[in-house]
Write a protein that holds these residues in place. Structure first.
Motif, PDB file in Angstrom:
ATOM      1  N   PRO A 164      48.032  -1.665 -31.491  1.00  0.00           N
ATOM      2  CA  PRO A 164      48.837  -0.491 -31.116  1.00  0.00           C
ATOM      3  C   PRO A 164      48.400   0.074 -29.769  1.00  0.00           C
ATOM      4  O   PRO A 164      47.209   0.171 -29.478  1.00  0.00           O
ATOM      5  CB  PRO A 164      48.552   0.503 -32.245  1.00  0.00           C
ATOM      6  N   GLN A 165      49.365   0.424 -28.948  1.00  0.00           N
ATOM      7  CA  GLN A 165      49.069   1.000 -27.638  1.00  0.00           C
ATOM      8  C   GLN A 165      49.010   2.521 -27.733  1.00  0.00           C
ATOM      9  O   GLN A 165      49.750   3.127 -28.498  1.00  0.00           O
ATOM     10  CB  GLN A 165      50.143   0.595 -26.624  1.00  0.00           C
ATOM     11  N   GLN A 166      48.114   3.089 -26.941  1.00  0.00           N
ATOM     12  CA  GLN A 166      48.032   4.545 -26.825  1.00  0.00           C
ATOM     13  C   GLN A 166      48.371   4.893 -25.381  1.00  0.00           C
ATOM     14  O   GLN A 166      47.484   5.015 -24.525  1.00  0.00           O
ATOM     15  CB  GLN A 166      46.633   5.034 -27.221  1.00  0.00           C
TER      16      GLN A 166
ATOM     17  N   LYS B  20      49.425   6.934 -22.204  1.00  0.00           N
ATOM     18  CA  LYS B  20      49.272   8.287 -21.690  1.00  0.00           C
ATOM     19  C   LYS B  20      49.139   8.221 -20.170  1.00  0.00           C
ATOM     20  O   LYS B  20      49.056   7.136 -19.584  1.00  0.00           O
ATOM     21  CB  LYS B  20      48.055   8.966 -22.308  1.00  0.00           C
TER      22      LYS B  20
ATOM     23  N   ASP C 193      47.888   2.367 -21.388  1.00  0.00           N
ATOM     24  CA  ASP C 193      46.813   2.401 -22.369  1.00  0.00           C
ATOM     25  C   ASP C 193      45.518   2.163 -21.597  1.00  0.00           C
ATOM     26  O   ASP C 193      45.336   1.112 -20.997  1.00  0.00           O
ATOM     27  CB  ASP C 193      47.035   1.310 -23.422  1.00  0.00           C
TER      28      ASP C 193
END
Length: 362
Positions: A212-214, A216, A256
């Motif tokens: 999963p990518q975060q 921001k 990410d």
């Protein structure tokens, strides 16, 4: 009567030239176009009224062909080669100035030259279409292979995660019960190798887009500086000179942070690995309109043209057995694609490789 026969002879030569040029174009091998164009200019030479003194020159972006005696000190007639309605080179036919005058060119010869230039332009158009179709076909085939491999890889990664976690867990339990120092050392080797295997699994999952990518807002320059700080010992161990050129320190990306770090780490680590002792690595970061461009160049052995399309394929590596999994660049390619970016490579003359990465700016 003599004049009529001479004119008829010239028309036959011109028609023969057109027929031969058409035959050459129909039977052209797109991979050996130089040969076809050489044959065409010699057809033109034979078609001219004073063929023994005629010289021909053909110039295109990819080709520069001329008969043996061609030079600029000739009376010349010229016709542009048009490829997709754009001028892309020309064909010139000339006579020596010490023997001929511009009036010695026949009007029919000028028309012949225009027709041959048109035919050559059509041939070059067909070659470009052929090359584009071949490139698209390779991209589609590669995308299909990567899609299938991604599905297989994701399954393998999930299957391996559980036994690796068990190996690590039970090994730690055994270490707590073990009093023999040699046994503890062996168990630590098991832990180290299990952790290494888990990292390979992570790379497989990155490649398969299962992590999963975060996403921001990320400042690009600090991330790059942190990576360079981490790799400082590796640079020093090979006495490599590092040159940085960061033109815009305010560049921000939607990214990410972990994956962006992995991209820079892998690319710079590759540059270090392939660089010679006391070599040089250049890293530049520029803001180009809506894109941020990262260029990493080394002075290594470079990438051979025959493997240029393979370097981003998973499990392909030029490193010796045991020194690389072949997943680094494929993971990098997957991460960059998921960030809507692009990566390419080219030669760093006189030697080495330049990797160019483009990310959309925030």
């Amino acid at each position: 009567m003599v004049g009529t026969e001479a004119k008829l002879k010239e028309r036959i030569k011109e028609l023969t030239c057109l027929y031969e040029v058409t035959s050459i174009i129909v039977n052209s091998d797109y991979d050996q176009l130089q040969t076809s164009l050489e044959a065409i200019i010699y057809c033109l030479k034979r078609a001219w009224q004073f063929d023994d003194d005629t010289e021909v020159f053909l110039q295109n972006g990819d080709f520069h062909i001329e008969t043996n005696g061609f030079n600029q000190d000739l009376f010349l007639i010229k016709s542009n080669i048009r490829v997709f309605n754009k001028s892309d080179g020309c064909i010139q036919v000339g006579y020596p100035k010490d023997k001929y005058r511009p009036s010695d060119f026949l009007e029919e010869e000028k028309k012949l030259l225009e027709n041959v230039a048109l035919a050559v332009g059509n041939l070059l158009e067909r070659k470009q279409v052929h090359d584009s179709e071949a490139a698209i076909k390779r991209q589609v085939e590669r995308a299909d292979r990567l899609h299938i491999l991604g599905e297989i890889t994701a399954g393998i990664a999930h299957e391996l995660n559980t036994p690796l976690a068990n190996i690590l867990g039970f090994t730690e339990l055994l270490k707590e019960r073990m009093s023999d120092p040699n046994g503890i050392r062996d168990l630590e080797k098991i832990v180290d190798n299990a952790i290494f295997s888990r990292e390979v699994v992570k790379k497989l999952m990155f490649f398969a887009c299962e992590m999963p990518q975060q996403m921001k807002s990320v400042s690009l320059i600090p991330v790059a500086e942190n990576v360079l700080k981490l790799l400082g010992p590796s640079l020093q161990s090979k006495n490599i000179k590092l040159t940085k050129a960061f033109s815009d320190t305010t560049i921000k990306l939607r990214a990410d942070t972990v994956q962006l770090t992995q991209v820079l780490f892998n690319l710079i680590m590759n540059a270090i690995y392939f660089s010679p002792e006391a070599g040089s690595i250049d890293i530049s970061i520029d803001g180009l309109g809506k894109m941020a461009q990262i260029r990493i160049s080394d002075e290594g052995t470079g990438i051979a043209p025959k493997i240029g399309d393979k370097v981003f394929e998973p499990f392909f590596t030029t490193r010796p057995v045991g020194e690389g999994s072949g997943l680094g660049l494929s993971v990098v390619h997957g991460i960059i694609s998921s960030h809507k970016g692009a990566i390419s490579h080219g030669p760093n003359l006189p030697k080495g490789t330049i990797f160019t990465v483009d990310f959309p700016k925030l």
